[in-house]
Structure formats: C-alpha cells, structure tokens
Design a protein around this motif. Structure first.
Motif, PDB file in Angstrom:
ATOM      1  N   THR A 270      50.931  30.177  46.413  1.00 46.19           N
ATOM      2  CA  THR A 270      51.257  30.359  45.004  1.00 46.19           C
ATOM      3  C   THR A 270      50.405  29.459  44.104  1.00 46.19           C
ATOM      4  N   LYS A 271      50.124  28.240  44.578  1.00 42.73           N
ATOM      5  CA  LYS A 271      49.306  27.333  43.762  1.00 42.73           C
ATOM      6  C   LYS A 271      47.831  27.470  44.104  1.00 42.73           C
ATOM      7  N   ASN A 272      47.529  28.174  45.187  1.00 41.27           N
ATOM      8  CA  ASN A 272      46.175  28.309  45.710  1.00 41.27           C
ATOM      9  C   ASN A 272      45.482  26.954  45.844  1.00 41.27           C
ATOM     10  N   GLU A 273      46.177  26.042  46.514  1.00 43.94           N
ATOM     11  CA  GLU A 273      45.556  24.742  46.783  1.00 43.94           C
ATOM     12  C   GLU A 273      45.974  24.256  48.171  1.00 43.94           C
ATOM     13  N   THR A 274      45.144  23.405  48.731  1.00 48.50           N
ATOM     14  CA  THR A 274      45.441  22.855  50.052  1.00 48.50           C
ATOM     15  C   THR A 274      45.610  21.357  49.927  1.00 48.50           C
ATOM     16  N   ASN A 275      46.711  20.862  50.485  1.00 47.10           N
ATOM     17  CA  ASN A 275      46.972  19.429  50.423  1.00 47.10           C
ATOM     18  C   ASN A 275      47.196  18.874  51.816  1.00 47.10           C
ATOM     19  N   GLN A 276      46.867  17.603  51.966  1.00 50.01           N
ATOM     20  CA  GLN A 276      47.063  16.961  53.244  1.00 50.01           C
ATOM     21  C   GLN A 276      48.425  16.267  53.294  1.00 50.01           C
ATOM     22  N   ILE A 277      49.116  16.394  54.421  1.00 47.31           N
ATOM     23  CA  ILE A 277      50.347  15.638  54.629  1.00 47.31           C
ATOM     24  C   ILE A 277      50.130  14.696  55.807  1.00 47.31           C
ATOM     25  N   SER A 278      50.880  13.603  55.811  1.00 47.20           N
ATOM     26  CA  SER A 278      50.661  12.637  56.888  1.00 47.20           C
ATOM     27  C   SER A 278      51.938  11.967  57.370  1.00 47.20           C
ATOM     28  N   VAL A 279      51.883  11.594  58.641  1.00 50.17           N
ATOM     29  CA  VAL A 279      52.981  10.869  59.311  1.00 50.17           C
ATOM     30  C   VAL A 279      52.337   9.781  60.151  1.00 50.17           C
ATOM     31  N   SER A 280      52.927   8.612  60.133  1.00 48.57           N
ATOM     32  CA  SER A 280      52.423   7.526  60.970  1.00 48.57           C
ATOM     33  C   SER A 280      52.599   7.874  62.452  1.00 48.57           C
ATOM     34  N   ARG A 281      51.566   7.670  63.222  1.00 46.00           N
ATOM     35  CA  ARG A 281      51.588   7.993  64.643  1.00 46.00           C
ATOM     36  C   ARG A 281      52.700   7.236  65.378  1.00 46.00           C
ATOM     37  N   LYS A 282      53.070   6.073  64.843  1.00 49.34           N
ATOM     38  CA  LYS A 282      54.044   5.271  65.586  1.00 49.34           C
ATOM     39  C   LYS A 282      55.463   5.839  65.550  1.00 49.34           C
ATOM     40  N   TYR A 283      55.710   6.816  64.668  1.00 45.58           N
ATOM     41  CA  TYR A 283      57.066   7.385  64.608  1.00 45.58           C
ATOM     42  C   TYR A 283      57.220   8.710  65.352  1.00 45.58           C
ATOM     43  N   LEU A 284      56.158   9.151  66.021  1.00 44.32           N
ATOM     44  CA  LEU A 284      56.268  10.343  66.878  1.00 44.32           C
ATOM     45  C   LEU A 284      55.644  10.006  68.224  1.00 44.32           C
ATOM     46  N   ARG A 285      56.440  10.171  69.280  1.00 45.76           N
ATOM     47  CA  ARG A 285      55.972   9.849  70.624  1.00 45.76           C
ATOM     48  C   ARG A 285      55.845  11.115  71.465  1.00 45.76           C
ATOM     49  N   GLU A 286      55.041  11.029  72.510  1.00 46.71           N
ATOM     50  CA  GLU A 286      54.830  12.186  73.399  1.00 46.71           C
ATOM     51  C   GLU A 286      56.126  12.723  73.986  1.00 46.71           C
ATOM     52  N   THR A 287      57.082  11.822  74.159  1.00 44.81           N
ATOM     53  CA  THR A 287      58.354  12.221  74.774  1.00 44.81           C
ATOM     54  C   THR A 287      59.328  12.836  73.763  1.00 44.81           C
ATOM     55  N   ASP A 288      58.969  12.804  72.480  1.00 42.71           N
ATOM     56  CA  ASP A 288      59.906  13.306  71.460  1.00 42.71           C
ATOM     57  C   ASP A 288      60.086  14.817  71.503  1.00 42.71           C
ATOM     58  N   ARG A 289      61.358  15.216  71.344  1.00 45.15           N
ATOM     59  CA  ARG A 289      61.719  16.630  71.152  1.00 45.15           C
ATOM     60  C   ARG A 289      62.149  16.743  69.694  1.00 45.15           C
ATOM     61  N   VAL A 290      61.317  17.393  68.914  1.00 47.31           N
ATOM     62  CA  VAL A 290      61.414  17.298  67.457  1.00 47.31           C
ATOM     63  C   VAL A 290      62.065  18.536  66.844  1.00 47.31           C
ATOM     64  N   LEU A 291      63.008  18.272  65.945  1.00 46.19           N
ATOM     65  CA  LEU A 291      63.572  19.332  65.107  1.00 46.19           C
ATOM     66  C   LEU A 291      62.941  19.218  63.723  1.00 46.19           C
ATOM     67  N   ILE A 292      62.217  20.259  63.315  1.00 47.55           N
ATOM     68  CA  ILE A 292      61.602  20.304  61.985  1.00 47.55           C
ATOM     69  C   ILE A 292      62.619  20.902  61.011  1.00 47.55           C
ATOM     70  N   ILE A 293      62.827  20.223  59.889  1.00 55.13           N
ATOM     71  CA  ILE A 293      63.777  20.706  58.864  1.00 55.13           C
ATOM     72  C   ILE A 293      63.055  20.849  57.523  1.00 55.13           C
ATOM     73  N   ASP A 294      63.327  21.932  56.809  1.00 54.06           N
ATOM     74  CA  ASP A 294      62.823  22.038  55.435  1.00 54.06           C
ATOM     75  C   ASP A 294      63.840  22.790  54.577  1.00 54.06           C
ATOM     76  N   ASP A 295      63.698  22.634  53.270  1.00 53.31           N
ATOM     77  CA  ASP A 295      64.656  23.275  52.360  1.00 53.31           C
ATOM     78  C   ASP A 295      64.400  24.778  52.234  1.00 53.31           C
ATOM     79  N   PHE A 296      63.137  25.170  52.001  1.00 50.76           N
ATOM     80  CA  PHE A 296      62.804  26.588  51.822  1.00 50.76           C
ATOM     81  C   PHE A 296      61.803  27.052  52.864  1.00 50.76           C
TER      82      PHE A 296
END
Ligand code: G4P
Ligand code: NA
Ligand code: NA
Length: 193
Positions: free
Chosen positions: A100-126
């Motif tokens: 809708t905005k026709n733009e690309t943005n970068q998002i970031s997460v610190s590597r130290k808060y996600l580990r190889e052993t993590d089983r991740v649930l992604i949550i978003d509003d929409f």
C-alpha cells in the motif's frame, strides 16, 4: 473468537473496502481485558507446539504478543522498525515490503534473543499481504530457530497473506477472519466454540 468479532462489529470502522479501523481497542487505545482473552485464545490454539518464545513487531503486535507470551509462560521479543540507539548487538534483519505504501523497510532483532533451539510463535495484529509475518519468519530462519506457528488477531481473508503463509506450510491461526469489508464487516463462516 466470539468476543473479538463482537468488538469488531460494535467498534470497528470500515474506512474502505480494504481497511478496517480498530483504534478504540487494538491500534491506538488498547482494551486490556480483551487482550487477556486474546492471549488465552492464542495459548490454547498453540498449546501443542511447545513454544519457547513469542516474536512480534512494533507497535501494534506488542500488546497481543505480550498477552500470548504471558499465557504460554515464555518471553516475548519484538522486531524493531527503526534502529535503536542501544541496539548495538549483532542483528538479525529482514526486509518488509508494504504494497500500500510501496516502500521497503528493514526490521531487526538482536541475535541474542533468538536461539537455534527456540520454537517461535509469531504474533501480529493484522494479516493483509503477509509481508510482515514473512519477514519475521525470515528472521527466525536466520537465527536457525523454528517457526512453530503464526497467530493473527485480525485476518483480512480477501487479501493474499493468509493463503500465502498457509501455502508455505505455516500453521496460521487467526482469531477473526474477515471475508469482506464491502458494505460492512462480514466474517468467514467458522465453527465457534
Ligand atoms: P500493506 O502491504 O497492505 O501496506 O500491508 P502491510 O502488511 O505492510 O501493513 C501496513 C500496516 O497497516 C501494518 O501496521 C498493518 O498491521 C496495518 N494494516 C494492514 N491492514 C490494516 C487494516 O485493515 N486495518 C488496520 N487498522 N491496520 C491495517 P504498521 O504500519 O506496521 O503499524 P503498527 O503495527 O505500528 O500499528
Ligand atoms: Na502490525
Ligand atoms: Na498496525
């Protein structure tokens, strides 16, 4: 989720055939009691997945993400859309394209808060085009962790994101699925428990 659908019917404003405004309980003012129930519902739906972490994106994903994490008894981490002064760690990044905005943005997460052993649930509003969820999934992959599910508060099922994510094999659970916004809100018919 009956309570959420009722809230959408009573307080949601249809801005166009494409956009639903829910500023009174999700995107600006936040209804804490409703968020507690949303957290419980996500926890129930992903109860078998042995989730170790919730991953969401600022800002509107944080409230439902936090409540899901509370119920699952795991930490929640949110991807940042802007570079933080204090976020000087090794970063996992992904590009989010907004159609809708026709733009690309970068998002970031610190590597130290996600580990190889993590089983991740992604949550978003929409869920609209699915680009934010895909970018979060990419970050999980970059960390060598596993996406164990994607939980969405409001899915606009008439837009391509839901099909896209399910075709890729993700377990997607949306608490309210909107079939159409033309002439008011109509939901996808589902068995309601
Ligand atoms: P797009 O390609 O259609 O723009 O979809 P995208 O997923 O990029 O969505 C852009 C922003 O608009 C996201 O929030 C998303 O959650 C939100 N959004 C998409 N459709 C709707 C809608 O029908 N109603 C409302 N209220 N929001 C919608 P964001 O800009 O990242 O903001 P926030 O998380 O800080 O609130
Ligand atoms: Na969002
Ligand atoms: Na939003």
């Amino acid at each position: 989720m009956k309570l959420l659908k009722e809230k959408i019917q009573s307080e949601g404003k249809v801005l166009s055939d494409q956009v639903l405004k829910v500023d009174s309980f999700l995107n600006h003012q936040i209804d804490p009691q409703l968020m507690v129930e949303i957290g419980k519902e996500f926890a129930n739906r992903f109860e078998a997945e042995q989730i170790t972490k919730v991953l969401t994106i600022e800002s509107s994903g944080i409230a439902p993400g936090l409540m899901a994490a509370l119920e699952l008894n795991v930490p929640v981490v949110f991807a940042r859309k802007r570079r933080s002064l204090t976020l000087i760690d090794d970063l996992l990044t992904a590009e989010v394209h907004s159609f809708t905005k026709n733009e690309t943005n970068q998002i970031s997460v610190s590597r130290k808060y996600l580990r190889e052993t993590d089983r991740v649930l992604i949550i978003d509003d929409f869920l609209a085009n699915g680009q934010a969820a895909l970018a979060l999934a990419e970050i999980v992959k970059e960390a060598g962790a596993t996406v164990s599910g994607i939980g969405i508060v409001i899915e606009k099922s008439f837009q391509p994101g839901g099909d896209l994510l399910r075709e890729k094999g993700f377990k997607v659970e949306s608490l309210a699925r909107i079939a159409s916004l033309a002439g008011g809100v109509s939901f996808v018919e589902e068995l309601e428990v």
